[in-house]
Design a protein around this motif. Sequence first.
Motif, PDB file in Angstrom:
ATOM      1  N   MET A 351       0.824  -1.206   0.000  1.00 36.33           N
ATOM      2  CA  MET A 351       0.000   0.000   0.000  1.00 36.33           C
ATOM      3  C   MET A 351       0.861   1.259   0.000  1.00 36.33           C
ATOM      4  N   THR A 352       2.008   1.192   0.675  1.00 34.39           N
ATOM      5  CA  THR A 352       2.929   2.330   0.637  1.00 34.39           C
ATOM      6  C   THR A 352       3.411   2.567  -0.783  1.00 34.39           C
ATOM      7  N   ARG A 353       3.772   1.480  -1.461  1.00 32.57           N
ATOM      8  CA  ARG A 353       4.202   1.586  -2.855  1.00 32.57           C
ATOM      9  C   ARG A 353       3.055   2.090  -3.738  1.00 32.57           C
ATOM     10  N   ASP A 354       1.859   1.588  -3.469  1.00 32.63           N
ATOM     11  CA  ASP A 354       0.690   2.016  -4.242  1.00 32.63           C
ATOM     12  C   ASP A 354       0.461   3.512  -4.068  1.00 32.63           C
ATOM     13  N   ARG A 355       0.649   4.002  -2.847  1.00 37.01           N
ATOM     14  CA  ARG A 355       0.472   5.429  -2.596  1.00 37.01           C
ATOM     15  C   ARG A 355       1.529   6.247  -3.327  1.00 37.01           C
ATOM     16  N   GLU A 356       2.771   5.751  -3.324  1.00 37.20           N
ATOM     17  CA  GLU A 356       3.840   6.449  -4.041  1.00 37.20           C
ATOM     18  C   GLU A 356       3.521   6.554  -5.526  1.00 37.20           C
ATOM     19  N   LEU A 357       3.057   5.439  -6.103  1.00 35.62           N
ATOM     20  CA  LEU A 357       2.726   5.438  -7.529  1.00 35.62           C
ATOM     21  C   LEU A 357       1.538   6.347  -7.814  1.00 35.62           C
ATOM     22  N   ALA A 358       0.546   6.327  -6.902  1.00 36.51           N
ATOM     23  CA  ALA A 358      -0.626   7.183  -7.085  1.00 36.51           C
ATOM     24  C   ALA A 358      -0.226   8.655  -7.019  1.00 36.51           C
ATOM     25  N   ASP A 359       0.671   8.985  -6.074  1.00 39.89           N
ATOM     26  CA  ASP A 359       1.130  10.375  -5.963  1.00 39.89           C
ATOM     27  C   ASP A 359       1.928  10.788  -7.195  1.00 39.89           C
ATOM     28  N   ARG A 360       2.767   9.858  -7.692  1.00 37.66           N
ATOM     29  CA  ARG A 360       3.566  10.166  -8.872  1.00 37.66           C
ATOM     30  C   ARG A 360       2.656  10.390 -10.088  1.00 37.66           C
ATOM     31  N   MET A 361       1.623   9.549 -10.194  1.00 41.01           N
ATOM     32  CA  MET A 361       0.673   9.710 -11.284  1.00 41.01           C
ATOM     33  C   MET A 361      -0.049  11.054 -11.158  1.00 41.01           C
ATOM     34  N   SER A 362      -0.418  11.393  -9.914  1.00 38.76           N
ATOM     35  CA  SER A 362      -1.120  12.661  -9.695  1.00 38.76           C
ATOM     36  C   SER A 362      -0.262  13.836 -10.123  1.00 38.76           C
ATOM     37  N   GLU A 363       1.016  13.815  -9.776  1.00 38.49           N
ATOM     38  CA  GLU A 363       1.916  14.908 -10.142  1.00 38.49           C
ATOM     39  C   GLU A 363       2.046  15.024 -11.653  1.00 38.49           C
ATOM     40  N   ARG A 364       2.170  13.870 -12.326  1.00 40.09           N
ATOM     41  CA  ARG A 364       2.330  13.897 -13.776  1.00 40.09           C
ATOM     42  C   ARG A 364       1.055  14.417 -14.458  1.00 40.09           C
ATOM     43  N   VAL A 365      -0.094  13.925 -13.998  1.00 40.09           N
ATOM     44  CA  VAL A 365      -1.360  14.369 -14.588  1.00 40.09           C
ATOM     45  C   VAL A 365      -1.594  15.852 -14.309  1.00 40.09           C
ATOM     46  N   SER A 366      -1.285  16.280 -13.070  1.00 38.31           N
ATOM     47  CA  SER A 366      -1.471  17.693 -12.716  1.00 38.31           C
ATOM     48  C   SER A 366      -0.593  18.586 -13.584  1.00 38.31           C
ATOM     49  N   ALA A 367       0.644  18.144 -13.816  1.00 37.29           N
ATOM     50  CA  ALA A 367       1.551  18.923 -14.659  1.00 37.29           C
ATOM     51  C   ALA A 367       1.005  19.048 -16.073  1.00 37.29           C
ATOM     52  N   ARG A 368       0.444  17.955 -16.592  1.00 36.40           N
ATOM     53  CA  ARG A 368      -0.116  18.003 -17.946  1.00 36.40           C
ATOM     54  C   ARG A 368      -1.337  18.917 -17.999  1.00 36.40           C
ATOM     55  N   LEU A 369      -2.166  18.889 -16.941  1.00 41.18           N
ATOM     56  CA  LEU A 369      -3.345  19.740 -16.912  1.00 41.18           C
ATOM     57  C   LEU A 369      -2.956  21.213 -16.869  1.00 41.18           C
ATOM     58  N   VAL A 370      -1.900  21.519 -16.063  1.00 37.16           N
ATOM     59  CA  VAL A 370      -1.415  22.905 -15.986  1.00 37.16           C
ATOM     60  C   VAL A 370      -0.903  23.358 -17.352  1.00 37.16           C
ATOM     61  N   ALA A 371      -0.122  22.469 -18.013  1.00 34.02           N
ATOM     62  CA  ALA A 371       0.415  22.826 -19.336  1.00 34.02           C
ATOM     63  C   ALA A 371      -0.702  23.033 -20.345  1.00 34.02           C
ATOM     64  N   ALA A 372      -1.717  22.170 -20.279  1.00 33.80           N
ATOM     65  CA  ALA A 372      -2.838  22.295 -21.204  1.00 33.80           C
ATOM     66  C   ALA A 372      -3.610  23.588 -20.960  1.00 33.80           C
ATOM     67  N   LYS A 373      -3.769  23.952 -19.675  1.00 32.76           N
ATOM     68  CA  LYS A 373      -4.493  25.191 -19.349  1.00 32.76           C
ATOM     69  C   LYS A 373      -3.722  26.416 -19.826  1.00 32.76           C
ATOM     70  N   GLU A 374      -2.385  26.383 -19.618  1.00 33.40           N
ATOM     71  CA  GLU A 374      -1.569  27.515 -20.075  1.00 33.40           C
ATOM     72  C   GLU A 374      -1.642  27.671 -21.584  1.00 33.40           C
ATOM     73  N   GLU A 375      -1.653  26.541 -22.281  1.00 29.10           N
ATOM     74  CA  GLU A 375      -1.736  26.598 -23.744  1.00 29.10           C
ATOM     75  C   GLU A 375      -3.095  27.128 -24.184  1.00 29.10           C
ATOM     76  N   ALA A 376      -4.135  26.716 -23.441  1.00 23.85           N
ATOM     77  CA  ALA A 376      -5.472  27.197 -23.791  1.00 23.85           C
ATOM     78  C   ALA A 376      -5.621  28.689 -23.517  1.00 23.85           C
ATOM     79  N   ASP A 377      -4.963  29.173 -22.447  1.00 23.86           N
ATOM     80  CA  ASP A 377      -5.058  30.585 -22.101  1.00 23.86           C
ATOM     81  C   ASP A 377      -4.245  31.481 -23.023  1.00 23.86           C
ATOM     82  N   ASN A 378      -3.238  30.930 -23.672  1.00 26.24           N
ATOM     83  CA  ASN A 378      -2.370  31.710 -24.567  1.00 26.24           C
ATOM     84  C   ASN A 378      -2.303  31.055 -25.955  1.00 26.24           C
TER      85      ASN A 378
END
Length: 386
Positions: A351-378
């Motif tokens: 479960m600790t490993r699962d949490r690490e992977l879930a957090d890593r996935m969250s960071e990657r997805v969040s980064a992509r969402l931020v990049a997509a929003k910046e591109e949409a705004d400009n």
Amino acid sequence: MTKTDARTWLAGVHTKIARGDWEPPATLAARLRAEAAAEKARSIGFAEYAERWLEAVRTEPNRSGKMRTDGTVRSYQSKVTGYLVPEFGDLPIREIDQAWIRAMAERLDRIPSTLNPKSEFNGITRPVLIVLKMILRRAARDQIIPAVPDISVPRQKAVRHDADHDPDEDLATPAQIEALYEATPDLWAIMVLLAAWCQLRRGECLGLQRRDIQWRDDGSATLHVRRQLNASTGDYTDLKSDAGKRSLNVPRLMRDRLEEHLRVNVAPEGAAPLVPAVVRGSLPLSNTRWGFIWADSRAAVHGLPCRFRFHDLRHTGLTMFAQEGATLAELMRRGGHADISVVLRYQHATMTRDRELADRMSERVSARLVAAKEEADNPSSDSARG
């Protein structure tokens, strides 16, 4: 006897015959003998019956149709001679009741633990009560007692550590494992790596032979666990369960050392012990001798968890395996476990490993969402630069 006495006796016999109560003298004598024998059996003392029970344990198969191992018989014997016979002696087994058993259990509970004098539990009461229950069950089947008294067997509790002990405290660090390897004489140092990185039990390590290591052309190796060195008999024996028979990939971090160990310390024959008593010897190192070697190695390494056991190396390795994302099924296979309840102790690691992977996935997805929003705004930034 007078004629009158004879006529009275004969009349009594005729009356019994008429009522259907009469038995021929030979039948009556046999019945009385059987009743006397049954009464004598019901009056048998505990010590005598316990010895009969132990003989049956030695010579009769268990419910699975298998003969009990010498180690199992020896364990039962120690409970009978060490605790039960001193408690009950020649007391008729039918007089052993719930009150007597409860009083015995309270006395056993007060015996200090030799492993951990500060422990609330001593690891004695439960196994002694289990053996007593087995003996009384047999007595009930033999109709010596009408039924088994109600015996409350306590749950298995930790003895080596206090009740609030965290199993994670039993883990060694990679640096400590390396220090244990360096502290162990070269001939037997491979034991540390086999336990930690291949997650083997002590008997499995000592039961390995040269032919159990299979090398591949790419330099990788497979380790086949096929037998154990029995601590009770000193002989090679089958593993405790079919789940114990398994094939494992040897981790890359220990392959060179394993290859060097085979070249220097192990005889060339396929059946040569992987952990020999002497260099290139034909006999495996004994469990007893390894215990002394391990004690010296452990004492030479500072900072190990309190009362760190050789078996804790296996626990450390399986925990690290779980942290890499192994499923419970993969952990069962790697560790040779037949019971999933034993493997559930590693669930916190998965479960600790699962949490690490879930957090890593969250960071990657969040980064992509931020990049997509910046591109949409400009939307015109790229064309403006062009």
